[in-house]
Write a protein that holds these residues in place. Structure first.
Motif, mmCIF file in Angstrom:
data_model
loop_
_atom_site.group_PDB
_atom_site.id
_atom_site.type_symbol
_atom_site.label_atom_id
_atom_site.label_comp_id
_atom_site.label_asym_id
_atom_site.label_seq_id
_atom_site.Cartn_x
_atom_site.Cartn_y
_atom_site.Cartn_z
ATOM 1 N N GLN A 158 -18.357 23.336 25.184
ATOM 2 C CA GLN A 158 -19.134 24.198 24.303
ATOM 3 C C GLN A 158 -20.000 23.370 23.367
ATOM 4 O OE1 GLN A 158 -15.787 26.258 22.555
ATOM 5 N NE2 GLN A 158 -16.055 28.029 23.895
ATOM 6 N N ALA A 159 -21.116 23.967 22.959
ATOM 7 C CA ALA A 159 -22.013 23.304 22.009
ATOM 8 C C ALA A 159 -22.737 24.363 21.194
ATOM 9 C CB ALA A 159 -23.016 22.421 22.736
ATOM 10 N N THR A 160 -22.878 24.110 19.906
ATOM 11 C CA THR A 160 -23.613 25.000 19.005
ATOM 12 C C THR A 160 -24.561 24.161 18.164
ATOM 13 O OG1 THR A 160 -21.786 26.594 18.896
ATOM 14 C CG2 THR A 160 -23.436 26.683 17.147
ATOM 15 N N VAL A 161 -25.813 24.574 18.139
ATOM 16 C CA VAL A 161 -26.839 23.825 17.417
ATOM 17 C C VAL A 161 -27.511 24.739 16.397
ATOM 18 C CG1 VAL A 161 -28.976 22.511 17.631
ATOM 19 C CG2 VAL A 161 -27.248 22.382 19.437
ATOM 20 N N SER A 162 -27.623 24.275 15.161
ATOM 21 C CA SER A 162 -28.328 25.028 14.120
ATOM 22 C C SER A 162 -29.809 24.674 14.181
ATOM 23 C CB SER A 162 -27.767 24.687 12.739
ATOM 24 O OG SER A 162 -26.426 25.122 12.624
ATOM 25 N N ILE A 163 -30.649 25.687 14.182
ATOM 26 C CA ILE A 163 -32.087 25.456 14.291
ATOM 27 C C ILE A 163 -32.830 26.284 13.253
ATOM 28 C CG2 ILE A 163 -32.032 24.897 16.748
ATOM 29 C CD1 ILE A 163 -32.825 27.730 17.365
ATOM 30 N N GLU A 164 -34.037 25.869 12.969
ATOM 31 C CA GLU A 164 -34.895 26.589 12.039
ATOM 32 C C GLU A 164 -35.969 27.337 12.828
ATOM 33 O OE1 GLU A 164 -34.504 26.940 8.806
ATOM 34 O OE2 GLU A 164 -32.702 25.687 8.818
ATOM 35 N N SER A 167 -31.128 30.334 8.762
ATOM 36 C CA SER A 167 -30.790 29.478 9.903
ATOM 37 C C SER A 167 -30.397 30.310 11.116
ATOM 38 C CB SER A 167 -29.642 28.532 9.538
ATOM 39 O OG SER A 167 -28.485 29.268 9.200
ATOM 40 N N MET A 168 -30.627 29.736 12.288
ATOM 41 C CA MET A 168 -30.262 30.361 13.551
ATOM 42 C C MET A 168 -29.306 29.433 14.289
ATOM 43 S SD MET A 168 -34.169 31.366 14.562
ATOM 44 C CE MET A 168 -33.729 32.069 16.145
ATOM 45 N N GLU A 169 -28.516 30.003 15.177
ATOM 46 C CA GLU A 169 -27.572 29.208 15.956
ATOM 47 C C GLU A 169 -27.775 29.443 17.447
ATOM 48 O OE1 GLU A 169 -23.673 28.542 13.088
ATOM 49 O OE2 GLU A 169 -23.559 29.948 14.765
ATOM 50 N N MET A 170 -27.893 28.344 18.172
ATOM 51 C CA MET A 170 -28.001 28.405 19.628
ATOM 52 C C MET A 170 -26.706 27.842 20.210
ATOM 53 S SD MET A 170 -31.011 26.839 22.060
ATOM 54 C CE MET A 170 -32.227 28.007 21.442
ATOM 55 N N SER A 171 -26.043 28.630 21.050
ATOM 56 C CA SER A 171 -24.750 28.222 21.605
ATOM 57 C C SER A 171 -24.771 28.282 23.127
ATOM 58 C CB SER A 171 -23.629 29.129 21.080
ATOM 59 O OG SER A 171 -23.546 29.068 19.676
ATOM 60 N N GLU A 196 -38.037 27.526 22.943
ATOM 61 C CA GLU A 196 -36.645 27.942 23.126
ATOM 62 C C GLU A 196 -36.045 27.397 24.425
ATOM 63 O OE1 GLU A 196 -34.261 32.113 23.877
ATOM 64 O OE2 GLU A 196 -35.842 32.092 22.362
ATOM 65 N N GLU A 197 -36.836 27.325 25.494
ATOM 66 C CA GLU A 197 -36.299 26.880 26.781
ATOM 67 C C GLU A 197 -35.829 25.429 26.730
ATOM 68 O OE1 GLU A 197 -37.401 27.405 31.465
ATOM 69 O OE2 GLU A 197 -39.024 26.830 30.121
ATOM 70 N N SER A 198 -36.639 24.546 26.137
ATOM 71 C CA SER A 198 -36.245 23.138 26.061
ATOM 72 C C SER A 198 -35.016 22.966 25.176
ATOM 73 C CB SER A 198 -37.405 22.287 25.526
ATOM 74 O OG SER A 198 -37.764 22.688 24.214
ATOM 75 N N LEU A 199 -34.916 23.760 24.116
ATOM 76 C CA LEU A 199 -33.738 23.702 23.253
ATOM 77 C C LEU A 199 -32.502 24.204 23.990
ATOM 78 C CD1 LEU A 199 -35.239 24.953 19.874
ATOM 79 C CD2 LEU A 199 -34.346 22.675 20.353
ATOM 80 N N ARG A 200 -32.703 25.192 24.846
ATOM 81 C CA ARG A 200 -31.579 25.702 25.635
ATOM 82 C C ARG A 200 -31.049 24.621 26.568
ATOM 83 N NH1 ARG A 200 -31.425 31.103 29.524
ATOM 84 N NH2 ARG A 200 -29.389 30.680 30.441
ATOM 85 N N PHE A 201 -31.950 23.907 27.228
ATOM 86 C CA PHE A 201 -31.524 22.831 28.127
ATOM 87 C C PHE A 201 -30.768 21.748 27.358
ATOM 88 C CE2 PHE A 201 -35.342 23.849 31.056
ATOM 89 C CZ PHE A 201 -34.629 24.899 31.612
ATOM 90 N N ALA A 202 -31.267 21.404 26.171
ATOM 91 C CA ALA A 202 -30.611 20.375 25.365
ATOM 92 C C ALA A 202 -29.214 20.821 24.937
ATOM 93 C CB ALA A 202 -31.465 20.056 24.138
ATOM 94 N N THR A 203 -29.071 22.105 24.611
ATOM 95 C CA THR A 203 -27.764 22.631 24.208
ATOM 96 C C THR A 203 -26.798 22.634 25.389
ATOM 97 O OG1 THR A 203 -28.887 24.055 22.596
ATOM 98 C CG2 THR A 203 -26.590 24.550 23.071
#
Length: 235
Positions: free
Chosen positions: A37-43, A221-225, A153-160
């Motif tokens: 699992q991974a969760t990233v805080s983003i602006e 803040s937003m969270e991508m998981s 959003e797509e590139s951030l999704r891949f990184a997550t």
């Protein structure tokens, strides 16, 4: 000719039997299944604002004209802020009768109520408060929703997802070491889930009732998981 065909059919049959009896390659090593699992805080760096234009008149035609006129004024006002026309879209037009609410006259139509929506994509979150104020002053009746997001959003999704896989590998390695083994290669990887969580629209609407526009529409803040299931060999 018949002999040639018979020989060909026999060869095909032998090939088919051979293909069916060929054993598949199966790992004989023990395996371990791990969820990473991974969760990233983003602006947020963009927002989508949905407005409603509501008007009432005596006839359907007059109602449509009133809604169209009000919507045009709102769009012109928003464009004056420097927002491109391609980022402003109007929704479908809806109209329905308004009935007399007095006792005994509930079936009497007193007019018509019409509405349409305007969707605005803002590529800078700093424009949200000013756009809301401008739209309302120009004739927008309601703020239906405000959704913040990310342009890439797509590139951030891949990184997550990559971070989730790395988390699975780290957990699997620790478990394998505890068992006195080494972590082998990954056999399968499955994406179990992905989400982008942002503050609820109702949060902004509630704040707008007691605070200034700038404070009310701060993106927060937003969270991508992401979650993955990985099966590894253990050597």
């Amino acid at each position: 000719m018949k002999k040639s065909i018979s020989v060909a059919l026999l060869a095909l049959a032998v090939f088919a039997v051979g293909a069916q009896t060929t054993p598949q390659t199966v790992s004989l090593l023990p395996t371990i299944s791990v969820t990473g699992q991974a969760t990233v805080s983003i602006e947020a760096d963009m927002a989508t604002l949905n407005l409603a234009i509501i008007q009432q008149a005596k006839t359907p035609l007059a109602t449509r004209e009133a809604v169209t006129s009000a919507a045009d004024k709102v769009i012109v006002a928003i464009q004056a802020l420097g927002i491109e026309k391609k980022h402003i879209r109007t929704g479908t037009f809806s109209i329905y009768p308004v009935y007399d609410e007095r006792p005994g006259k509930q079936n009497l139509i007193t007019g018509y109520r019409g509405e349409t929506g305007i969707s605005v994509i803002l590529e800078d979150t700093a424009l949200v408060a000013g756009t809301v104020d401008t739209a309302v002053n120009a004739g927008a009746n309601e703020i239906r929703s405000l959704n913040y997001g990310k342009k890439d959003e797509e590139s951030l999704r891949f990184a997550t997802l990559q971070q989730a896989v790395a988390n699975a590998m780290k957990k699997a390695a620790a478990m394998a070491e505890t068992l006195g083994r080494k972590l082998g290669k990954a056999l399968t990887v499955e994406e179990e889930g992905f989400s982008l969580r942002a503050p609820d629209t109702r949060t902004y609407m509630a704040k707008a009732m007691v605070a200034s526009s700038q404070e009310a529409f701060a993106p927060g803040s937003m969270e991508m998981s992401a979650s993955v299931l990985v099966v590894f060999e253990m050597e």
